[in-house]
Write an enzyme that holds these catalytic residues in place. Structure first.
Site, PDB file in Angstrom:
ATOM      1  N   SER A   1      -4.769 -11.184   6.107  1.00  0.00           N
ATOM      2  CA  SER A   1      -5.357 -11.921   4.990  1.00  0.00           C
ATOM      3  C   SER A   1      -4.921 -13.372   5.073  1.00  0.00           C
ATOM      4  CB  SER A   1      -4.854 -11.325   3.668  1.00  0.00           C
ATOM      5  OG  SER A   1      -5.247 -12.137   2.583  1.00  0.00           O
TER       6      SER A   1
ATOM      7  N   TYR B   1       2.000  -7.851  -1.402  1.00  0.00           N
ATOM      8  CA  TYR B   1       0.853  -7.965  -0.492  1.00  0.00           C
ATOM      9  C   TYR B   1       1.023  -9.174   0.430  1.00  0.00           C
ATOM     10  CZ  TYR B   1      -4.174  -8.275   0.760  1.00  0.00           C
ATOM     11  OH  TYR B   1      -5.382  -8.320   1.426  1.00  0.00           O
TER      12      TYR B   1
HETATM   13  N1  LIG Z   1     -11.118  -7.522  -0.281  1.00  0.00           N
HETATM   14  C1  LIG Z   1     -10.604  -8.695  -0.012  1.00  0.00           C
HETATM   15  O1  LIG Z   1     -10.919  -9.675  -0.692  1.00  0.00           O
HETATM   16  C2  LIG Z   1      -9.651  -8.865   1.135  1.00  0.00           C
HETATM   17  C3  LIG Z   1      -9.250 -10.153   1.489  1.00  0.00           C
HETATM   18  C4  LIG Z   1      -8.403 -10.339   2.576  1.00  0.00           C
HETATM   19  C5  LIG Z   1      -7.971  -9.235   3.290  1.00  0.00           C
HETATM   20  N2  LIG Z   1      -8.377  -7.987   2.913  1.00  0.00           N
HETATM   21  C6  LIG Z   1      -7.893  -6.852   3.709  1.00  0.00           C
HETATM   22  O2  LIG Z   1      -9.003  -6.179   4.260  1.00  0.00           O
HETATM   23  C7  LIG Z   1      -8.619  -4.847   4.560  1.00  0.00           C
HETATM   24  C8  LIG Z   1      -9.709  -3.890   4.131  1.00  0.00           C
HETATM   25  O3  LIG Z   1      -9.797  -3.889   2.722  1.00  0.00           O
HETATM   26  P1  LIG Z   1     -11.183  -3.924   1.949  1.00  0.00           P
HETATM   27  O4  LIG Z   1     -11.167  -5.141   1.136  1.00  0.00           O
HETATM   28  O5  LIG Z   1     -12.306  -3.668   2.851  1.00  0.00           O
HETATM   29  O6  LIG Z   1     -10.947  -2.726   0.924  1.00  0.00           O
HETATM   30  P2  LIG Z   1     -11.643  -1.298   0.725  1.00  0.00           P
HETATM   31  O7  LIG Z   1     -10.879  -0.655  -0.370  1.00  0.00           O
HETATM   32  O8  LIG Z   1     -13.106  -1.433   0.574  1.00  0.00           O
HETATM   33  O9  LIG Z   1     -11.343  -0.560   2.104  1.00  0.00           O
HETATM   34  C9  LIG Z   1     -10.055  -0.118   2.431  1.00  0.00           C
HETATM   35  C10 LIG Z   1     -10.098   1.351   2.827  1.00  0.00           C
HETATM   36  O10 LIG Z   1      -8.759   1.721   3.182  1.00  0.00           O
HETATM   37  C11 LIG Z   1      -8.529   3.020   2.695  1.00  0.00           C
HETATM   38  N3  LIG Z   1      -7.110   3.287   2.517  1.00  0.00           N
HETATM   39  C12 LIG Z   1      -6.291   2.858   1.536  1.00  0.00           C
HETATM   40  N4  LIG Z   1      -5.058   3.391   1.691  1.00  0.00           N
HETATM   41  C13 LIG Z   1      -5.104   4.161   2.803  1.00  0.00           C
HETATM   42  C14 LIG Z   1      -4.149   4.979   3.474  1.00  0.00           C
HETATM   43  N5  LIG Z   1      -2.906   5.118   3.021  1.00  0.00           N
HETATM   44  N6  LIG Z   1      -4.554   5.659   4.575  1.00  0.00           N
HETATM   45  C15 LIG Z   1      -5.822   5.543   5.044  1.00  0.00           C
HETATM   46  N7  LIG Z   1      -6.766   4.795   4.438  1.00  0.00           N
HETATM   47  C16 LIG Z   1      -6.408   4.108   3.330  1.00  0.00           C
HETATM   48  C17 LIG Z   1      -9.290   3.073   1.372  1.00  0.00           C
HETATM   49  O11 LIG Z   1      -9.572   4.406   0.977  1.00  0.00           O
HETATM   50  C18 LIG Z   1     -10.537   2.270   1.702  1.00  0.00           C
HETATM   51  O12 LIG Z   1     -11.594   3.132   2.100  1.00  0.00           O
HETATM   52  C19 LIG Z   1      -7.280  -4.622   3.868  1.00  0.00           C
HETATM   53  O13 LIG Z   1      -6.232  -4.678   4.805  1.00  0.00           O
HETATM   54  C20 LIG Z   1      -7.208  -5.780   2.903  1.00  0.00           C
HETATM   55  O14 LIG Z   1      -5.871  -6.126   2.626  1.00  0.00           O
HETATM   56  C21 LIG Z   1      -9.187  -7.775   1.852  1.00  0.00           C
END
Ligand SMILES: NC(=O)c1ccc[n+]([C@@H]2O[C@H](COP(=O)([O-])OP(=O)(O)OC[C@H]3O[C@@H](n4cnc5c(N)ncnc54)[C@H](O)[C@@H]3O)[C@@H](O)[C@H]2O)c1
Length: 323
Positions: free
Chosen positions: A144, A157
């Site tokens: 991130s 985080y």
């Molecule tokens: N959404 C944002 O704005 C944002 C910004 C920067 C970085 N990110 C990063 O992007 C990545 C993906 O997140 P996203 O935003 O697509 O969220 P999301 O919730 O849509 O997808 C994340 C997935 O990870 C799964 N998950 C959570 N805990 C888990 C575990 N213990 N074991 C296996 N699966 C697990 C969830 O069930 C979900 O399906 C993350 O690492 C997040 O930190 C997100």
């Protein structure tokens, strides 16, 4: 890695948001994809998308913080596709917001356990298997932009993501001799389901110092609805992998953002610089008040301490609206 045809791709969190976007893009590029996710409903929805396309996508229900289950999932990949992945993408992550000073051990253990510990699990599980095949490959983590700085409201985080950036750089250097590339993707807001992350928080780690409930989930949904499309983001990742880039910064103004970021580090190392940063923070506070920054004006209670933590000084915190 430039040719993705026939390569096995293992994507954690591959059933939702950024991970699902990656599964779509790398499946279209010819990969045999494994999506590993803790949420069965997300896996079912994702498979309902891939099945009619006859895409080679295999779903594994996995809690990536569980090392034994992770090893079993790695065995399953070899059984199903005949080899370990050539492309490993550590994307699953969770978040929950509240004052750093209100954080419990459980807030740290859960968020850092998934966002950092489970990336480590991915590396320790798969790197030896990938090296042993002698075929090279590529490993990426979805970190991130938040990993480049501290946040008063998001300490576990930000700490986890900072560590992931650093970790991937170490592996980037270490795995070059084996022909394995390493990248770290550092997005800002993504159109995803991360607002619902608290639904996957284990009961053993439920003691939180933050206000995190349906109201804050609903508020976060409105924020993430404005984020980058996951398929577009996966396109940035694919191009970064093709170019063997360590850092993949999916913004047009990445250079300016990084310059400001490192200026902040330099500033905080001198008294004059610290004063400059204080002035900038005041300006930002005034700007957010003028522009009605949704993070600052929400009445959902987002970013606040749990109500029982009466010693957290919300009034003083509200006067100084820092990130
Ligand atoms: N959404 C944002 O704005 C944002 C910004 C920067 C970085 N990110 C990063 O992007 C990545 C993906 O997140 P996203 O935003 O697509 O969220 P999301 O919730 O849509 O997808 C994340 C997935 O990870 C799964 N998950 C959570 N805990 C888990 C575990 N213990 N074991 C296996 N699966 C697990 C969830 O069930 C979900 O399906 C993350 O690492 C997040 O930190 C997100």
């Amino acid at each position: 890695m430039k040719d993705f045809k026939g390569k096995v791709a293992f994507i954690t969190g591959g059933a939702s948001g950024a991970g699902l976007g990656q599964a779509k893009v790398f499946s279209e590029a010819g990969c045999k994809v494994v999506i590993a996710d803790i949420r069965q409903d997300h896996l079912d929805e994702a498979m309902a998308y891939f099945k009619p396309k006859k895409a080679e996508v295999h779903a594994i229900k996995l809690d990536i913080t569980d090392r034994k289950a992770y090893a079993a999932a790695a065995d399953e990949v070899e059984r199903v596709y005949g080899s370990p992945p050539q492309l490993l993408i550590n994307t699953a992550g969770v978040n929950t917001f509240g004052p750093a000073e209100a954080s419990t051990f459980e807030d740290f253990d859960w968020v850092m356990g998934v966002c950092l510990g489970a990336v480590i699990n991915g590396m320790v599980t798969f790197v030896p298997r990938m090296i042993k095949t002698g075929k090279g490959g590529h490993i990426a983590a979805t970190s991130s932009w938040g990993g480049f700085m501290g946040f008063a409201n998001d300490a576990p985080y930000a700490a986890a993501k900072a560590a992931v950036n650093n970790l991937m750089e170490s592996y980037y250097l270490a795995l070059k001799p084996y022909g394995i590339g390493v990248s770290v993707l550092c997005p800002t807001n993504i159109r995803s389901n991360i607002a619902e992350a608290i639904y996957t928080r284990p009961s053993s780690l439920e003691a939180t110092g933050y206000k995190a409930d349906e109201e804050t989930v609903d508020f976060l949904r409105t924020i993430h609805a404005q984020g980058m499309d996951p398929v577009e983001l996966a396109g940035w990742l694919k191009r970064g992998i093709e170019n063997e880039q360590l850092y993949i910064l999916p913004f047009s103004n990445a250079e300016q953002m990084l310059k400001e970021n490192f200026q902040r580090v330099l500033d905080f190392s001198t008294p004059e610089g610290t004063r400059r940063q204080d002035e900038l923070a005041k300006k930002r506070t005034a700007e957010t008040a003028r522009n009605k920054d949704p993070y600052q004006t929400t009445d959902s209670g987002w970013g606040k301490a749990s109500a029982d933590l009466t010693w957290v000084n919300e009034a003083a915190r509200a006067k100084r609206k820092t990130r």
